[in-house]
Design a protein around this motif. Structure first.
Motif, PDB file in Angstrom:
ATOM      1  N   THR A  36      -5.192  12.269  -4.734  1.00  0.00           N
ATOM      2  CA  THR A  36      -4.346  13.155  -3.929  1.00  0.00           C
ATOM      3  C   THR A  36      -4.978  13.416  -2.572  1.00  0.00           C
ATOM      4  OG1 THR A  36      -3.501  14.206  -5.942  1.00  0.00           O
ATOM      5  CG2 THR A  36      -3.216  15.407  -3.872  1.00  0.00           C
ATOM      6  N   GLU A  37      -6.280  13.718  -2.566  1.00  0.00           N
ATOM      7  CA  GLU A  37      -6.975  13.973  -1.301  1.00  0.00           C
ATOM      8  C   GLU A  37      -6.976  12.744  -0.401  1.00  0.00           C
ATOM      9  OE1 GLU A  37     -10.221  17.246  -3.062  1.00  0.00           O
ATOM     10  OE2 GLU A  37     -10.825  15.182  -2.619  1.00  0.00           O
ATOM     11  N   GLY A  38      -6.917  11.571  -1.005  1.00  0.00           N
ATOM     12  CA  GLY A  38      -6.921  10.337  -0.220  1.00  0.00           C
ATOM     13  C   GLY A  38      -5.551   9.889   0.225  1.00  0.00           C
ATOM     14  N   GLY A  39      -4.547  10.753   0.081  1.00  0.00           N
ATOM     15  CA  GLY A  39      -3.201  10.406   0.526  1.00  0.00           C
ATOM     16  C   GLY A  39      -2.427   9.571  -0.476  1.00  0.00           C
ATOM     17  N   ASN A  40      -2.809   9.642  -1.735  1.00  0.00           N
ATOM     18  CA  ASN A  40      -2.149   8.834  -2.763  1.00  0.00           C
ATOM     19  C   ASN A  40      -1.481   9.707  -3.828  1.00  0.00           C
ATOM     20  OD1 ASN A  40      -2.906   6.002  -2.029  1.00  0.00           O
ATOM     21  ND2 ASN A  40      -4.971   6.859  -2.219  1.00  0.00           N
ATOM     22  N   ALA A  41      -0.931  10.844  -3.399  1.00  0.00           N
ATOM     23  CA  ALA A  41      -0.262  11.726  -4.359  1.00  0.00           C
ATOM     24  C   ALA A  41       0.905  10.998  -5.029  1.00  0.00           C
ATOM     25  CB  ALA A  41       0.214  12.992  -3.659  1.00  0.00           C
ATOM     26  N   GLU A  76       2.212  -3.483  -1.780  1.00  0.00           N
ATOM     27  CA  GLU A  76       1.137  -2.553  -1.441  1.00  0.00           C
ATOM     28  C   GLU A  76       0.963  -1.495  -2.533  1.00  0.00           C
ATOM     29  OE1 GLU A  76      -0.105   0.816   1.907  1.00  0.00           O
ATOM     30  OE2 GLU A  76       1.720  -0.377   2.166  1.00  0.00           O
ATOM     31  N   THR A  77       2.070  -0.933  -2.990  1.00  0.00           N
ATOM     32  CA  THR A  77       1.998   0.083  -4.044  1.00  0.00           C
ATOM     33  C   THR A  77       1.478  -0.529  -5.340  1.00  0.00           C
ATOM     34  OG1 THR A  77       3.868   1.246  -3.035  1.00  0.00           O
ATOM     35  CG2 THR A  77       3.295   1.828  -5.299  1.00  0.00           C
ATOM     36  N   THR A  78       1.915  -1.751  -5.634  1.00  0.00           N
ATOM     37  CA  THR A  78       1.462  -2.440  -6.843  1.00  0.00           C
ATOM     38  C   THR A  78      -0.047  -2.622  -6.818  1.00  0.00           C
ATOM     39  OG1 THR A  78       3.573  -3.613  -7.022  1.00  0.00           O
ATOM     40  CG2 THR A  78       1.708  -4.513  -8.258  1.00  0.00           C
ATOM     41  N   ALA A  79      -0.580  -3.036  -5.685  1.00  0.00           N
ATOM     42  CA  ALA A  79      -2.027  -3.246  -5.573  1.00  0.00           C
ATOM     43  C   ALA A  79      -2.772  -1.924  -5.721  1.00  0.00           C
ATOM     44  CB  ALA A  79      -2.362  -3.901  -4.240  1.00  0.00           C
ATOM     45  N   ARG A  80      -2.268  -0.862  -5.067  1.00  0.00           N
ATOM     46  CA  ARG A  80      -2.933   0.435  -5.171  1.00  0.00           C
ATOM     47  C   ARG A  80      -2.876   0.970  -6.595  1.00  0.00           C
ATOM     48  NH1 ARG A  80      -0.793   4.803  -2.220  1.00  0.00           N
ATOM     49  NH2 ARG A  80       1.256   3.814  -2.208  1.00  0.00           N
ATOM     50  N   LEU A  81      -1.745   0.776  -7.234  1.00  0.00           N
ATOM     51  CA  LEU A  81      -1.579   1.253  -8.611  1.00  0.00           C
ATOM     52  C   LEU A  81      -2.523   0.512  -9.557  1.00  0.00           C
ATOM     53  CD1 LEU A  81       0.006   3.021 -10.607  1.00  0.00           C
ATOM     54  CD2 LEU A  81       1.674   1.156 -10.781  1.00  0.00           C
TER      55      LEU A  81
END
Length: 916
Positions: A36-41, A76-81
């Motif tokens: 969350t703090e890293g902008g990934n809420a 991008e979301t897939t990689a982050r997830l």
């Protein structure tokens, strides 16, 4: 906890599960805060939705809610997830390993007590009436061999971050720390989890053998130098009338370590003679550094003066010699430690160890025996002065360390493929001029034996770089022995041994390489395929008849009082060749025949077990596997490979490493206990017909599948097989030929074979063919009786149960559909259904792992997250295996999806753990 472990302690399991759940909840809350703090809420919400979908019934079916969620994500979301799920699985592994260590420290849980759980005290009590335990310990040898086989998918940076997180968790949980200290620990935890989340899980460069050496050396540095003396103390405490730390309990240093890291060149062109020499230099430097540190530490404690602890005459005489051998150093020692002769001698020993490390010829210890003589001189003087406590305390630990690790840390073993030797000999013999067919002569054991014993008729030189490297490797072995002693590098293992000529070849090459110069060369055949295992006794009989072999055995008899031969049996390639059930039974039969051959030849046999970490490569609870070995095949000696993630699962923590070694010790002691041996042999005879039926039918079923047209294409299409090499897990290519891709199963190594099937959730190498074998028996009461009475069959069914439990049929069906071979898919899934049903019938269970709650918990914790990665991986595979995006017809971004695929492979490896 490695998924290869098992337990029967359900009550303790519930307590441990609660602590583990609390740890995981805490770590997950910190991980969510970091995201969350890293902008990934948004990622936290997507992850929660996907994991919830993966917990729903039928989540693995095509078109499930989990599939819908994954299909809606951009690259991008897939990689982050994928990255976030992988971090979660790493934290789960950390929490579980921490729970194991915690259980050991409080003497709680599955890892303490009980004969079948590997308790040393219970094992000694059981065998005490059958034989002299101290005599058995004196003849015992437990010999783990660490390899660089690439099954550890984690980067060192990831491992380091996890170690830091574990340390801060301990700090946070310490009841002696107040709120301020806990706040600091929590801050550090957030910092390190943040670093872990931002650290790439993929290696950017291919590891070199030198990197692999450094990785393995950390295990010795951080763990084994502490775990080994603790092992010996635990054995000492278990002996009758023992008084640890005071009386001599007669516990010898019965553990030795080996290493293939920097010595195994089978199919790895990056391991050269220069690498082997450098690897041993690094090992020796670390061993001597550790010994020097330990000597200095022990010396600082020996402040007893000569009035209270009178030195022996022998010690005083030795100090007089030291005073003239190293006058400046000794004068300083005498000044700093006046009237403390025992401390003075320890400081002298430390100075000589430092000189050995610095290669200072005038003060160096020529071999560990020289250092041991000095240490025992100090020990004997202390005992004579009545100071048993100091003599048998930390000084004894130091003696055990020198006996176990020497100056070389672990014996560096050389391995090469038999075909490489054959090619080298063909090249060299072809230069002699008087041999009509060099290729035929290179496979003639009589001709090669003559070269080995009488020498080559004239000088020849290699014309190829590969042959030159073969000869240089043998020369390096001779040089290392001259520098660090005969035990540092003397075993030469021949992969795919098919004939006596393959064994005699090494001595023929050695005669050319070093002539008559001293060289300890213990040739070790490695029998891997089903056919080679069946032929092993015949090959060994022929080899033993050769003059060069007889001379080698005679030299052993003269120096050690017995003739001994080491034979390695391969679990990986035998299972890949004939299937898991047939391989288990083939290995058992081959080991029985090898024991009979050794008895007839009056040879002490050591079987070297080439086991992998995965269930499809001989993995599983090791102490139970030892207890299932044929009688006479262990006889106080057990040697086994340890590799990849298994090394870190068993040796990354001091307590866990100690416990693992204790389990091996107790199993080796129990293996020849009369009652167990008799029952095991009677069961083997009673169920011989059952075994033959399972062997024949399971082998036939397995070969029918792998010999099917297009099967090699199937595994490449449905799995990340061709992409695994891009993970850069190790320096060794995935294929023996060095090709990065291809469609030859024969060329494909067992590790990527098993790794790929694990990723597809089919897990085929762990169970395929067993169902057909059990079905052919057609007698459920007989199968249940065999499970209850025959340890080998028990172990085989238990391993299959674990393997089946990590198979997910709906997801497996989705992977299989990618191959467009419905006939082969149906064949595989039908055999899975049969194997699962019959294993449950034999066990008398409704569900897999009903009676293994620890394993059930371990798998249940991970599966929703591993399933999530499987859904993500399936989408990546579909995008890469099809020419256009099925949603809009556009061509997919191959670079982005390739990266995602590798991320999912890495994450699934973390979740499944023993992947290769």
């Amino acid at each position: 906890m490695s998924l290869a472990m098992d337990s029967d302690d359900e009550l303790t399991g519930s307590r441990a599960a609660q602590t583990l759940t609390d740890d995981l909840a805490f770590l997950n809350s910190l991980h969510e805060q970091v995201l969350t703090e890293g902008g990934n809420a948004d990622l936290v919400e997507v992850l929660a939705a996907l994991v919830a979908a993966c917990r729903e019934p039928g989540n693995g079916e095509n078109g499930s809610r989990a599939d819908e969620i994954v299909a809606s994500l951009d690259t991008e979301t897939t990689a982050r997830l994928t990255r976030a799920v992988t971090v979660h699985l790493h934290l789960t592994n950390l929490a579980e390993e921490r729970q194991r260590s915690r259980s050991l420290r409080v003497e709680d849980g599955e890892f303490t007590g009980g004969v079948d759980a590997g308790g040393v005290g219970d094992a000694i009590e059981e065998v005490a009436d059958a034989f002299d335990v101290r005599d058995r310990l004196a003849r015992m040898r437990i010999h783990p061999v660490l390899t660089a086989h690439p099954t550890e998918a984690r980067r060192r940076a990831v491992t380091s971050a996890l170690l830091r997180i574990a340390a801060q968790l301990d700090r946070y949980d310490d009841p002696l720390n107040g709120s301020a200290e806990k706040a600091v620990a929590r801050r550090r935890l957030l910092e390190d989890i943040d670093i872990l989340q931002r650290t790439s899980t993929l290696r950017s460069t291919q590891p070199e053998p030198r990197d692999e050496v450094k990785t393995v050396l950390t295990v010795f540095d951080q763990t084994l130098f502490r775990a080994v003396p603790r092992l010996y103390r635990s054995v000492e405490a278990a002996l009758p009338q023992a008084e640890p730390g005071r009386a001599d309990a007669g516990v010898p240093a019965f553990v030795r370590f080996g290493s293939w890291v920097g010595g195994d060149r089978d199919g790895n062109p990056h391991v050269t003679s220069a690498v082997t020499r450098e690897a041993m230099s690094q090992q020796a430097d670390q061993a001597l550094a550790q010994l020097h540190t330990t000597v200095q530490r022990v010396a600082r404690t020996m402040t007893m003066d000569s009035m209270w602890t009178r030195p022996s005459d022998e010690l005083l005489a030795s100090l007089a010699i030291d005073a003239v051998a190293l006058p400046e150093e000794f004068a300083r020692f005498a000044k700093d430690s006046p009237d403390e002769p025992h401390r003075q001698k320890m400081l002298v020993i430390g100075a000589r160890v430092a000189a050995t490390r610095a290669q200072r010829a005038d003060l160096t210890y020529h071999e560990p025996a020289d250092m041991l003589a000095d240490l025992r001189l100090v020990q004997a003087s202390l005992i004579a002065a009545g100071d048993e406590r100091t003599a048998r305390g930390e000084l004894q630990h130091l003696i055990w360390l020198v006996e176990t690790f020497g100056f070389h840390l672990a014996e560096l073993e050389v391995r090469q493929h038999s075909a490489v030797h054959e090619a080298a000999l063909t090249e060299l013999i072809g230069q002699l001029g008087d041999v009509p067919d060099a290729a035929q002569a290179a496979t003639d054991p009589v001709y090669l034996d003559r070269l080995a014993t009488q020498g080559w008729p004239r000088s020849v030189s290699p014309t190829s770089e590969r042959t030159a490297e073969v000869l240089d490797t043998i020369r390096v072995m001779a040089w290392l022995q001259q520098r660090w002693g005969a035990t540092c590098c003397g075993r030469y293992i021949i992969s795919f041994t098919r004939s006596a000529a393959d064994l005699t070849a090494v001595r023929a090459l050695a005669r050319l390489a070093v002539g008559d110069r001293p060289l300890r060369l213990d040739v070790v055949p490695l029998f891997e395929t089903g056919a080679d295992l069946a032929n092993a006794p015949t090959i060994l009989r022929s080899w033993a008849e050769q003059e060069s072999t007889r001379a080698w055995l005679a030299a052993q008899q003269q120096s050690a009082g017995e003739r001994s031969v080491e034979v390695m049996v391969g679990y990986s390639d035998s299972a890949k060749d004939v299937g898991p059930a047939s391989a288990t039974l083939t290995l058992d039969r081959a080991e029985r025949e090898l024991v009979q051959w050794a008895r007839e030849a009056d040879i002490r046999l050591t079987l070297f077990h080439g086991r992998g970490g995965s269930l499809g490569r001989g993995g599983g609870p090791l102490h139970r596997a030892i207890l299932a070995q044929p009688s006479g095949s262990v006889d106080g000696r057990f040697k086994v490979t340890e590799q990849g993630e298994v090394i870190f699962a068993r040796y990354a923590d001091v307590m866990i490493a100690q416990r693992h070694l204790e389990r091996l010790t107790s199993a080796v002691l129990l293996s020849e206990a009369p009652g167990r041996a008799t029952a095991r042999e009677e069961a083997g005879d009673r169920y011989a017909a059952l075994a033959r039926t399972i062997d024949v039918q399971s082998r036939g079923c397995y070969r029918a599948l792998v010999d099917s047209d297009g099967f090699a294409d199937l595994i490449a299409a449905i799995s990340p097989l061709d992409e695994i090499g891009e993970l850069r897990m190790g320096s060794r290519p995935a294929r023996r030929s060095g090709a990065s891709r291809g469609r030859s199963l024969d060329d494909l190594r067992a590790i990527p074979w098993v790794f790929s099937w694990a990723q597809t959730r089919v897990n085929l190498p762990g169970w395929y063919g067993l169902g057909s074998g059990l079905s052919a028996v057609g007698d459920l009461p007989l199968l249940r009786e065999a499970y209850a009475r025959w340890p080998l069959f028990t172990s085989m069914i238990d391993v299959a149960e674990m393997s089946l439990a990590k198979t997910d049929r709906p997801l497996a069906a989705q992977y299989l559909s990618l191959g467009n071979r419905p006939d082969l898919s149906a064949q595989i899934l039908t055999e899975y259904d049969l194997a699962r049903r019959l294993v449950l019938d034999v066990l008398g269970q409704n569900e897999l792992l009903e009676r293994k709650p620890h394993l059930h918990t371990a798998i249940t914790l991970r599966m929703p997250y591993v399933d999530a990665l499987s859904h993500l991986q399936l989408r990546a595979l579909r995008m890469l295996r099809t020419p256009h995006d099925p949603r809009n017809g556009s061509r997919p971004d191959e670079q982005a999806w390739s990266q995602i695929l590798l991320l999912t492979v890495n994450g699934a490896a973390a979740g499944l753990q023993n992947t290769g």
